[in-house]
Design an enzyme around this catalytic site. Structure first.
Site, PDB file in Angstrom:
ATOM      1  CG  HIS A 292      14.130  41.349  10.711  1.00 38.04           C
ATOM      2  ND1 HIS A 292      14.376  43.363  10.516  1.00 38.04           N
ATOM      3  CD2 HIS A 292      13.062  41.085  11.697  1.00 38.04           C
ATOM      4  CE1 HIS A 292      13.150  43.725  11.195  1.00 38.04           C
ATOM      5  NE2 HIS A 292      12.432  42.805  11.938  1.00 38.04           N
TER       6      HIS A 292
ATOM      7  CB  ILE B 121      12.972  52.479   7.180  1.00 38.68           C
ATOM      8  CG1 ILE B 121      12.886  54.185   6.692  1.00 38.68           C
ATOM      9  CG2 ILE B 121      12.767  52.894   8.698  1.00 38.68           C
ATOM     10  CD1 ILE B 121      11.580  54.615   7.543  1.00 38.68           C
TER      11      ILE B 121
ATOM     12  CG  HIS C  58       8.255  41.770   9.527  1.00 39.28           C
ATOM     13  ND1 HIS C  58       6.781  42.173  10.090  1.00 39.28           N
ATOM     14  CD2 HIS C  58       9.580  42.462  10.633  1.00 39.28           C
ATOM     15  CE1 HIS C  58       7.892  43.058  11.317  1.00 39.28           C
ATOM     16  NE2 HIS C  58       9.082  42.779  11.512  1.00 39.28           N
TER      17      HIS C  58
HETATM   18  P1  5GP Z   1      10.240  44.384  14.151  1.00 45.28           P
HETATM   19  O1  5GP Z   1      10.535  45.587  15.037  1.00 45.28           O
HETATM   20  O2  5GP Z   1       8.731  44.432  13.798  1.00 45.28           O
HETATM   21  O3  5GP Z   1      10.712  42.666  13.704  1.00 45.28           O
HETATM   22  O4  5GP Z   1      10.689  44.697  12.300  1.00 45.28           O
HETATM   23  C1  5GP Z   1       9.753  46.165  11.784  1.00 45.28           C
HETATM   24  C2  5GP Z   1      10.884  46.647  11.117  1.00 45.28           C
HETATM   25  O5  5GP Z   1      10.639  47.246  10.091  1.00 45.28           O
HETATM   26  C3  5GP Z   1      12.089  47.053  11.550  1.00 45.28           C
HETATM   27  O6  5GP Z   1      13.270  46.978  11.447  1.00 45.28           O
HETATM   28  C4  5GP Z   1      12.201  48.818  10.731  1.00 45.28           C
HETATM   29  O7  5GP Z   1      12.900  49.784  11.110  1.00 45.28           O
HETATM   30  C5  5GP Z   1      11.137  48.726   9.939  1.00 45.28           C
HETATM   31  N1  5GP Z   1      10.501  49.595   9.418  1.00 45.28           N
HETATM   32  C6  5GP Z   1       9.263  50.529  10.018  1.00 45.28           C
HETATM   33  N2  5GP Z   1       8.416  51.285   9.616  1.00 45.28           N
HETATM   34  C7  5GP Z   1       9.656  51.159   8.168  1.00 45.28           C
HETATM   35  C8  5GP Z   1       8.894  51.626   6.943  1.00 45.28           C
HETATM   36  O8  5GP Z   1       7.929  52.261   6.777  1.00 45.28           O
HETATM   37  N3  5GP Z   1       9.710  51.404   5.641  1.00 45.28           N
HETATM   38  C9  5GP Z   1      10.568  50.852   5.925  1.00 45.28           C
HETATM   39  N4  5GP Z   1      10.976  50.230   4.810  1.00 45.28           N
HETATM   40  N5  5GP Z   1      11.369  49.812   7.454  1.00 45.28           N
HETATM   41  C10 5GP Z   1      10.330  50.238   8.083  1.00 45.28           C
END
Ligand code: 5GP
Ligand code: ZN
Length: 113
Positions: free
Chosen positions: A101, A31, A99
């Site tokens: 990336h 997102i 997850h």
């Molecule tokens: P983290 O910071 O945990 O490594 O990555 C989480 C990722 O999920 C972030 O890059 C954030 O932008 C993405 N993200 C969080 N909420 C949502 C959502 O509701 N939809 C989508 N498509 N991505 C999300």
């Protein structure tokens, strides 16, 4: 898992821009993209982070990584890409569902910030 954003995306309670889906995993556009291509890959099963992986997840993680390679190809990232899994607070993890990336489409720097 209740109140997990990525479980809700997996169950389609929250919509996402899907790139790939099968019985075990999903890939969807982030997102808040940090690169021209930024896809988030999750197992459908709730697993908190890399720290919560055990032997029972070997096949799942193998399947995810082999699929990531195919997803990168399908997204035309032939010049290169990066796969990142942030783990825990200092690792920069903000969503507590493991997850990966997939980032590409620009020159990525190393080390990351
Ligand atoms: P983290 O910071 O945990 O490594 O990555 C989480 C990722 O999920 C972030 O890059 C954030 O932008 C993405 N993200 C969080 N909420 C949502 C959502 O509701 N939809 C989508 N498509 N991505 C999300
Ligand atoms: Zn979850």
């Amino acid at each position: 898992m209740a109140d997990c954003i990525f479980c809700k995306i997996a169950s389609k309670e929250i919509p996402s821009k899907l790139v790939y889906e099968d019985d075990y995993m999903m890939a969807f556009h982030d997102i808040e993209p940090q690169a021209p291509t930024h896809v988030v890959i999750i197992p459908k099963e709730h697993i908190g982070s890399l720290d919560d992986l055990s032997n029972e997840h070997k096949n799942l993680i193998g399947h995810i990584f082999l699929s990531i390679k195919d997803i990168a190809k399908a997204l035309d990232l032939r010049e290169g890409y990066r796969v990142v899994s942030n783990c825990g607070e200092l690792g920069g993890q903000t969503v507590g569902h493991i997850h990966f990336h997939l980032l590409g489409g620009r020159q990525l720097q190393w080390p990351p910030g």
